[in-house]
Design a protein around this motif. Sequence first.
Motif, mmCIF file in Angstrom:
data_model
loop_
_atom_site.group_PDB
_atom_site.id
_atom_site.type_symbol
_atom_site.label_atom_id
_atom_site.label_comp_id
_atom_site.label_asym_id
_atom_site.label_seq_id
_atom_site.Cartn_x
_atom_site.Cartn_y
_atom_site.Cartn_z
ATOM 1 N N TYR A 31 0.820 -1.049 -0.166
ATOM 2 C CA TYR A 31 0.122 0.348 0.097
ATOM 3 C C TYR A 31 0.942 0.919 0.073
ATOM 4 O O TYR A 31 1.744 1.462 1.146
ATOM 5 C CB TYR A 31 -0.857 -0.114 0.868
ATOM 6 N N VAL A 32 0.494 2.107 -1.041
ATOM 7 C CA VAL A 32 1.190 3.510 -0.766
ATOM 8 C C VAL A 32 0.342 4.320 -0.670
ATOM 9 O O VAL A 32 -0.622 4.630 -1.190
ATOM 10 C CB VAL A 32 1.925 3.957 -2.536
ATOM 11 N N GLY A 33 0.561 5.816 0.330
ATOM 12 C CA GLY A 33 0.279 6.921 0.860
ATOM 13 C C GLY A 33 -0.801 6.385 1.484
ATOM 14 O O GLY A 33 -1.180 6.109 2.282
ATOM 15 N N ASP B 162 -0.078 3.395 4.415
ATOM 16 C CA ASP B 162 1.734 3.844 3.647
ATOM 17 C C ASP B 162 2.696 2.835 4.080
ATOM 18 O O ASP B 162 3.008 3.003 5.673
ATOM 19 C CB ASP B 162 2.113 5.481 3.318
ATOM 20 N N TYR C 288 -7.855 2.822 -2.648
ATOM 21 C CA TYR C 288 -6.910 2.796 -3.183
ATOM 22 C C TYR C 288 -6.785 1.960 -4.750
ATOM 23 O O TYR C 288 -7.497 0.581 -3.972
ATOM 24 C CB TYR C 288 -5.671 1.875 -1.899
ATOM 25 N N HIS D 17 -2.329 -1.446 -9.202
ATOM 26 C CA HIS D 17 -1.862 -0.604 -9.804
ATOM 27 C C HIS D 17 -0.247 -2.137 -9.718
ATOM 28 O O HIS D 17 -0.454 -2.985 -8.610
ATOM 29 C CB HIS D 17 -0.537 0.135 -9.631
ATOM 30 N N GLU E 183 0.386 -3.815 -6.217
ATOM 31 C CA GLU E 183 0.244 -2.310 -5.536
ATOM 32 C C GLU E 183 -0.750 -1.337 -5.350
ATOM 33 O O GLU E 183 -1.650 -1.733 -6.379
ATOM 34 C CB GLU E 183 1.846 -1.866 -5.677
ATOM 35 N N TYR E 184 -1.665 -0.979 -4.311
ATOM 36 C CA TYR E 184 -3.089 -0.198 -4.061
ATOM 37 C C TYR E 184 -2.227 0.948 -3.917
ATOM 38 O O TYR E 184 -1.721 1.651 -2.599
ATOM 39 C CB TYR E 184 -3.797 -0.859 -2.688
ATOM 40 N N ARG E 185 -2.051 2.137 -4.787
ATOM 41 C CA ARG E 185 -2.024 3.488 -4.457
ATOM 42 C C ARG E 185 -3.078 4.623 -4.233
ATOM 43 O O ARG E 185 -4.297 4.363 -4.947
ATOM 44 C CB ARG E 185 -0.926 3.921 -5.592
#
Length: 64
Positions: A9-11, A15, A47, A50, A58-60
């Motif tokens: 997870y990004v952000g 995050d 999210y 990607h 990856e979930y952004r």
Amino acid sequence: MTDSYFVRYVGGPLDGRVDTLSVLPAEPRSTVTHVHLHGGPKIVHHYDLHYAVEYGCEYRLREV
């Protein structure tokens, strides 16, 4: 020995979180919704999925 499938997870509040799955999902969810409850108003983050060649997906954090 089995390969692990990693979901990162990004952000936002998730995050840096990494989930490890033993089985690759046939169809990962295109969006993950995280609801943060903290005694005040609820805060919702979305999210979007990607793919990352190195480790899985990856979930952004969705930009609003």
